[in-house]
Design an enzyme around this catalytic site. Sequence first.
Site, PDB file in Angstrom:
ATOM      1  N   HIS A 158     -10.414  -5.380  -2.926  1.00  0.00           N
ATOM      2  CA  HIS A 158      -9.056  -5.562  -2.258  1.00  0.00           C
ATOM      3  C   HIS A 158      -9.247  -5.796  -0.709  1.00  0.00           C
ATOM      4  O   HIS A 158     -10.106  -5.481  -0.134  1.00  0.00           O
ATOM      5  CB  HIS A 158      -8.259  -4.381  -2.529  1.00  0.00           C
ATOM      6  CG  HIS A 158      -8.613  -3.283  -2.097  1.00  0.00           C
ATOM      7  ND1 HIS A 158      -9.392  -2.524  -2.740  1.00  0.00           N
ATOM      8  CD2 HIS A 158      -8.373  -2.642  -1.201  1.00  0.00           C
ATOM      9  CE1 HIS A 158      -9.874  -1.437  -2.012  1.00  0.00           C
ATOM     10  NE2 HIS A 158      -9.318  -1.438  -0.858  1.00  0.00           N
ATOM     11  N   PHE A 159      -8.230  -7.020  -0.114  1.00  0.00           N
ATOM     12  CA  PHE A 159      -8.020  -6.906   1.184  1.00  0.00           C
ATOM     13  C   PHE A 159      -6.828  -6.126   1.543  1.00  0.00           C
ATOM     14  O   PHE A 159      -5.607  -6.448   1.014  1.00  0.00           O
ATOM     15  CB  PHE A 159      -7.979  -8.335   1.733  1.00  0.00           C
ATOM     16  CG  PHE A 159      -9.034  -9.138   1.598  1.00  0.00           C
ATOM     17  CD1 PHE A 159      -9.884  -9.500   2.721  1.00  0.00           C
ATOM     18  CD2 PHE A 159      -9.359  -9.951   0.101  1.00  0.00           C
ATOM     19  CE1 PHE A 159     -10.998 -10.350   2.683  1.00  0.00           C
ATOM     20  CE2 PHE A 159     -10.600 -10.482   0.239  1.00  0.00           C
ATOM     21  CZ  PHE A 159     -11.406 -10.887   1.443  1.00  0.00           C
ATOM     22  N   HIS A 160      -7.095  -5.398   2.653  1.00  0.00           N
ATOM     23  CA  HIS A 160      -5.874  -4.871   3.347  1.00  0.00           C
ATOM     24  C   HIS A 160      -5.271  -6.013   4.218  1.00  0.00           C
ATOM     25  O   HIS A 160      -5.980  -6.591   5.176  1.00  0.00           O
ATOM     26  CB  HIS A 160      -6.088  -3.620   4.354  1.00  0.00           C
ATOM     27  CG  HIS A 160      -6.554  -2.478   3.527  1.00  0.00           C
ATOM     28  ND1 HIS A 160      -5.754  -1.601   3.147  1.00  0.00           N
ATOM     29  CD2 HIS A 160      -7.955  -2.073   3.132  1.00  0.00           C
ATOM     30  CE1 HIS A 160      -6.608  -0.564   2.563  1.00  0.00           C
ATOM     31  NE2 HIS A 160      -7.908  -0.956   2.475  1.00  0.00           N
ATOM     32  N   ASP A 199       0.737  -1.145   0.013  1.00  0.00           N
ATOM     33  CA  ASP A 199       0.063   0.122   0.077  1.00  0.00           C
ATOM     34  C   ASP A 199       0.999   1.287  -0.069  1.00  0.00           C
ATOM     35  O   ASP A 199       1.851   1.386   0.804  1.00  0.00           O
ATOM     36  CB  ASP A 199      -1.042   0.034   1.145  1.00  0.00           C
ATOM     37  CG  ASP A 199      -2.053   0.866   1.079  1.00  0.00           C
ATOM     38  OD1 ASP A 199      -3.459   0.310   1.082  1.00  0.00           O
ATOM     39  OD2 ASP A 199      -1.887   2.167   1.091  1.00  0.00           O
ATOM     40  N   GLN A 222     -14.190   2.629   2.166  1.00  0.00           N
ATOM     41  CA  GLN A 222     -13.721   2.372   0.770  1.00  0.00           C
ATOM     42  C   GLN A 222     -13.347   3.483  -0.223  1.00  0.00           C
ATOM     43  O   GLN A 222     -14.349   4.419  -0.269  1.00  0.00           O
ATOM     44  CB  GLN A 222     -14.386   1.381  -0.054  1.00  0.00           C
ATOM     45  CG  GLN A 222     -14.035   0.699  -1.124  1.00  0.00           C
ATOM     46  CD  GLN A 222     -14.887  -0.181  -2.126  1.00  0.00           C
ATOM     47  OE1 GLN A 222     -16.189  -0.367  -1.675  1.00  0.00           O
ATOM     48  NE2 GLN A 222     -14.398  -1.005  -2.877  1.00  0.00           N
TER      49      GLN A 222
HETATM   50  P1  5GP Z   1      -9.677   1.560   0.549  1.00  0.00           P
HETATM   51  O1  5GP Z   1      -9.755   2.786   1.186  1.00  0.00           O
HETATM   52  O2  5GP Z   1     -10.440   1.342  -0.775  1.00  0.00           O
HETATM   53  O3  5GP Z   1      -9.904   0.443   1.513  1.00  0.00           O
HETATM   54  O4  5GP Z   1      -8.329   1.273   0.147  1.00  0.00           O
HETATM   55  C1  5GP Z   1      -7.610   1.747  -0.934  1.00  0.00           C
HETATM   56  C2  5GP Z   1      -5.862   1.646  -0.518  1.00  0.00           C
HETATM   57  O5  5GP Z   1      -5.396   1.929  -1.947  1.00  0.00           O
HETATM   58  C3  5GP Z   1      -5.757   2.786   0.440  1.00  0.00           C
HETATM   59  O6  5GP Z   1      -4.993   2.200   1.439  1.00  0.00           O
HETATM   60  C4  5GP Z   1      -4.479   3.554  -0.613  1.00  0.00           C
HETATM   61  O7  5GP Z   1      -3.529   3.887   0.084  1.00  0.00           O
HETATM   62  C5  5GP Z   1      -4.340   2.561  -1.569  1.00  0.00           C
HETATM   63  N1  5GP Z   1      -3.816   3.129  -3.010  1.00  0.00           N
HETATM   64  C6  5GP Z   1      -4.390   4.108  -3.586  1.00  0.00           C
HETATM   65  N2  5GP Z   1      -3.922   4.385  -4.659  1.00  0.00           N
HETATM   66  C7  5GP Z   1      -2.649   3.543  -4.786  1.00  0.00           C
HETATM   67  C8  5GP Z   1      -1.589   3.308  -5.639  1.00  0.00           C
HETATM   68  O8  5GP Z   1      -1.695   4.044  -6.870  1.00  0.00           O
HETATM   69  N3  5GP Z   1      -0.887   2.483  -5.277  1.00  0.00           N
HETATM   70  C9  5GP Z   1      -0.733   1.574  -4.227  1.00  0.00           C
HETATM   71  N4  5GP Z   1       0.325   0.794  -4.157  1.00  0.00           N
HETATM   72  N5  5GP Z   1      -1.814   1.809  -3.216  1.00  0.00           N
HETATM   73  C10 5GP Z   1      -2.778   2.662  -3.520  1.00  0.00           C
END
Ligand code: 5GP
Length: 141
Positions: free
Chosen positions: A103-105, A34, A97
Amino acid sequence: MHPTDANCVFCKIVAGQIPSFRLYEDDDTIAFMDINPVNDGHALAVVKGHYPNLHAIPADVLGKVAATAQRIARAQQAALNPSGINLLQANGPGAGQTVFHLHFHVLPRTAQDDDLKVNWGHNPGDMARIKQIHEKLLKAM
Ligand code: 5GP
Ligand code: ZN
């Protein structure tokens, strides 16, 4: 063929149009670091197809992403020896989100009192440190 969305950042990573610190790849899933890590080793297990959330993804494909999350967690345990690991998977803005591609963290915890909040802010990570931890995890994959 996987469904895809030309405007989606994770579809761009899957296609190799945006760089990532990639940890793992198979026919249906990828995993990478991430870019805004909440803890050292924070990685994402991502389906290759553009399924926006848990409701849209076929169950068999979900199983494949879960297996990739397990693979990442095993590498984190071996390489980083965290005190624990959380899996987090958000569906919809109300759940925090921000990228609408399932995706899974996979979140290593440093201590029981590391004060990790589920909806953390996005603070840019130190690229050198992400790279260093990435190399450590890659060796454990
Ligand atoms: P969400 O908020 O949807 O659960 O998680 C999305 C995750 O994607 C966030 O933790 C954010 O840091 C990560 N993320 C967003 N854009 C990018 C990117 O361009 N590259 C990477 N490696 N992670 C990203
Ligand atoms: Zn996508």
